[in-house]
Design a protein around this motif. Sequence first.
Motif, PDB file in Angstrom:
ATOM      1  N   UNK A 331      44.098  38.865  65.472  1.00 41.63           N
ATOM      2  CA  UNK A 331      43.543  39.956  64.666  1.00 41.63           C
ATOM      3  C   UNK A 331      43.096  39.452  63.294  1.00 41.63           C
ATOM      4  N   UNK A 332      43.419  38.206  62.980  1.00 41.31           N
ATOM      5  CA  UNK A 332      43.078  37.668  61.664  1.00 41.31           C
ATOM      6  C   UNK A 332      43.667  38.542  60.564  1.00 41.31           C
ATOM      7  N   UNK A 333      42.843  38.801  59.546  1.00 39.24           N
ATOM      8  CA  UNK A 333      43.283  39.684  58.449  1.00 39.24           C
ATOM      9  C   UNK A 333      42.390  40.924  58.418  1.00 39.24           C
ATOM     10  N   UNK A 334      41.941  41.333  59.609  1.00 42.02           N
ATOM     11  CA  UNK A 334      41.037  42.493  59.690  1.00 42.02           C
ATOM     12  C   UNK A 334      41.748  43.785  59.263  1.00 42.02           C
ATOM     13  N   UNK A 335      40.959  44.681  58.762  1.00 40.81           N
ATOM     14  CA  UNK A 335      41.515  45.963  58.333  1.00 40.81           C
ATOM     15  C   UNK A 335      41.530  46.918  59.535  1.00 40.81           C
ATOM     16  N   UNK A 362      41.631  33.072  62.226  1.00 40.51           N
ATOM     17  CA  UNK A 362      41.662  31.996  63.245  1.00 40.51           C
ATOM     18  C   UNK A 362      41.450  30.607  62.636  1.00 40.51           C
ATOM     19  N   UNK A 363      42.332  29.683  63.033  1.00 44.96           N
ATOM     20  CA  UNK A 363      42.297  28.323  62.473  1.00 44.96           C
ATOM     21  C   UNK A 363      41.700  27.312  63.437  1.00 44.96           C
ATOM     22  N   UNK A 364      41.413  27.714  64.670  1.00 47.51           N
ATOM     23  CA  UNK A 364      40.800  26.788  65.629  1.00 47.51           C
ATOM     24  C   UNK A 364      39.948  27.610  66.602  1.00 47.51           C
ATOM     25  N   UNK A 365      39.122  26.935  67.352  1.00 40.63           N
ATOM     26  CA  UNK A 365      38.094  27.607  68.152  1.00 40.63           C
ATOM     27  C   UNK A 365      38.682  28.603  69.144  1.00 40.63           C
ATOM     28  N   UNK A 407      36.208  36.171  58.804  1.00 44.42           N
ATOM     29  CA  UNK A 407      37.251  35.900  59.806  1.00 44.42           C
ATOM     30  C   UNK A 407      36.997  34.593  60.575  1.00 44.42           C
ATOM     31  N   UNK A 408      35.744  34.125  60.613  1.00 43.75           N
ATOM     32  CA  UNK A 408      35.420  32.922  61.388  1.00 43.75           C
ATOM     33  C   UNK A 408      35.240  31.691  60.487  1.00 43.75           C
ATOM     34  N   UNK A 409      35.640  31.799  59.222  1.00 43.27           N
ATOM     35  CA  UNK A 409      35.378  30.714  58.259  1.00 43.27           C
ATOM     36  C   UNK A 409      36.107  29.408  58.586  1.00 43.27           C
ATOM     37  N   UNK A 410      37.328  29.494  59.133  1.00 47.21           N
ATOM     38  CA  UNK A 410      38.149  28.287  59.309  1.00 47.21           C
ATOM     39  C   UNK A 410      38.271  27.824  60.756  1.00 47.21           C
ATOM     40  N   UNK A 411      37.575  28.477  61.672  1.00 47.78           N
ATOM     41  CA  UNK A 411      37.821  28.181  63.096  1.00 47.78           C
ATOM     42  C   UNK A 411      37.021  26.981  63.613  1.00 47.78           C
ATOM     43  N   UNK A 412      35.962  26.615  62.930  1.00 48.63           N
ATOM     44  CA  UNK A 412      35.187  25.443  63.343  1.00 48.63           C
ATOM     45  C   UNK A 412      34.095  25.715  64.362  1.00 48.63           C
TER      46      UNK A 412
END
Length: 455
Positions: A331-335, A362-365, A407-412
């Motif tokens: 869910x990431x940090x979604x509101x 999310x930290x990975x794909x 939300x997709x900034x760190x997933x690669x």
Amino acid sequence: MDKNEIYMNIFLFFNFFLLQIFTEILLWHNFTWSFLFNFTIIFMPFWFFITQYLIKKDKMFNLHPANYWLSFLIILDLGIIINIFSLKYFSDPSITPLFVAVTITLMMNFYLGFLSSLVFAFYFSFLIGSPLKTFISLFIIGLTSAYLSKKIYSRVRIVIPFLGATISQIIIYLIYKDFEYLAIPQIFISNLVQMLFVLGVLPYLEYITRIYSDIGLLELGNLNHPLLRKLSLNASGTYYHSLIIANLVESAAESINANPILLRVGAYFHDIGKSLRPLFFTENQRGINPHDKINPKLSALILNLHVTKGKELAKKYKLPILIEDLIVQHHGTRIKRYFFHKNMESNENLPPDLFKYPGPIPQFKEAAILMIADNIEAITRSMKEINKKNIEEKIDNLIQDLFFEGQLDDCGLTLGEIKKIAHSMTETILNMNHSRISYPEIPKELLKEVNKIEN
């Protein structure tokens, strides 16, 4: 360099120092100047400035350094110790990096299997004569073992890297050494013993370190797992939702060469926290919504619990560390838009942060794919008409929202990969919701007559 990294380097130094002392004592019962020279001038700079630098390029080592460093060192140390005993009680041909290369490739990936082969070959090149020849020989055997261990999904197939390592070792031996009859059986037996060691030790290493091979993940994906049985009994709607998500993420992962097995099994477990308070989630409700009787802030806190409790269950049942990540990151940090909107309507004006999931993003794909699939499945449930155009539009809107929210900034994931994921999920949804022809009515008397004739 931060404090944790300094402690890690001290630990690594003493690990290899003790390993070298053990080697010296077991093989020669003494310390030598060559040991001191090889250790301080050659091996340690090679480890700290080359190998460690290359290992840190792997994203998972940065996400979970304790689990991954512990696994890498346990396997490397075990492999070196086994081979030191082989060298002492047999001879050079019995040394093989099979255990190290295969186990690390199975539990992590080919890149790390390659690096472990490099370290293993470097270490033993100083213990045996002809350092360059020894290094090349052992590195080629390790590389072959690691390459043949990619995409192994059953224990039986571990025989493939065993055969590859044995054949390559025999060929290299015949090229570099004078032929000896005893060398061939020694090579075969040492590789066979190490293959059996892999089979025996792998489940325990997975359980201790929580880093699972694809073989271990497939065994964990058995739907009779206690957590999944509990989910199916307490929250049947969530259980069905998880099965649909598993189909969506598996094909999406295959389209971009991510790990489809991790995602399929992770999808089964990603909502296990809902099994504790199932009626607070729409898929398990039968007309009565408990949220109607409580304020939006409390509703948001209860929804957060399915993430935090899911994480606790993952730790308690020793699920893979990456599945724990999928639970907390999907869910990431979604509101929570519904409850945030309800809060605004009630004029309480509570801060938006109270309505966010705890995250992280999310930290990975694989975690990002699960997030997209989880949202898409919820969206398609509310669609009255499912066709390709509608689904593509909904997925595009969702991905734009996720981008704007960061939300997709760190997933690669790259834009090209996101496009492939969207296409794959569209096809899977269409396949799962395909229409069937309506069967014409046939009089019951006619059906009875037909059955009589056949009998």
